[in-house]
Scaffold this motif. Sequence first.
Motif, PDB file in Angstrom:
ATOM      1  N   TYR A  69      73.471  66.528  21.097  1.00  0.00           N
ATOM      2  CA  TYR A  69      72.620  67.593  21.623  1.00  0.00           C
ATOM      3  C   TYR A  69      71.285  67.507  20.900  1.00  0.00           C
ATOM      4  N   LEU A  70      70.206  67.328  21.665  1.00  0.00           N
ATOM      5  CA  LEU A  70      68.879  67.130  21.098  1.00  0.00           C
ATOM      6  C   LEU A  70      67.944  68.265  21.499  1.00  0.00           C
ATOM      7  N   ALA A  71      67.093  68.683  20.581  1.00  0.00           N
ATOM      8  CA  ALA A  71      66.083  69.689  20.893  1.00  0.00           C
ATOM      9  C   ALA A  71      65.032  69.116  21.839  1.00  0.00           C
ATOM     10  N   ASP A  72      64.863  67.795  21.818  1.00  0.00           N
ATOM     11  CA  ASP A  72      63.875  67.127  22.677  1.00  0.00           C
ATOM     12  C   ASP A  72      64.457  65.786  23.115  1.00  0.00           C
ATOM     13  N   ILE A  73      64.838  65.675  24.380  1.00  0.00           N
ATOM     14  CA  ILE A  73      65.467  64.449  24.885  1.00  0.00           C
ATOM     15  C   ILE A  73      64.522  63.251  24.782  1.00  0.00           C
ATOM     16  N   ASP A  74      63.221  63.484  24.703  1.00  0.00           N
ATOM     17  CA  ASP A  74      62.267  62.389  24.551  1.00  0.00           C
ATOM     18  C   ASP A  74      62.416  61.693  23.195  1.00  0.00           C
ATOM     19  N   ARG A  75      63.154  62.303  22.286  1.00  0.00           N
ATOM     20  CA  ARG A  75      63.396  61.695  20.972  1.00  0.00           C
ATOM     21  C   ARG A  75      64.664  60.837  20.952  1.00  0.00           C
TER      22      ARG A  75
END
Length: 119
Positions: A69-75
């Motif tokens: 689970y990522l706060a920003d999928i671009d990362r």
Amino acid sequence: MTAPAASPSVPMYSRVGDLVFAGGHLPRRPDGTVPEDFADQIRLVLEKLGRTLEEAGSGLDRLVKVNVYLADIDRLPEFNAVYYEVLDGLPLPPRTSVEVARFRDASLLEVEAIARTNL
């Protein structure tokens, strides 16, 4: 940033047969602080996950499924670089990666996993 520590009464894993279900691991140090650097957060989460799996009689080499689970999928490319570095030479399990709206502190990710036991 400091967050309250997890309750000691909440287990970090459960075992069902020869499977270990590891709950979500956040990049919090024992004192509740979170590293500012994203790569450091990833390493910390994977180290904590590895310790939990070892405690349960398993390890990162026995992963069968990982959810990120990522706060920003671009990362995700940054996550992948560290993930592949840490798991270098180990079997790579199927993985799901999703963006979430937010975490309650400076955490930028959470990882949960299923693994086989060594037994």
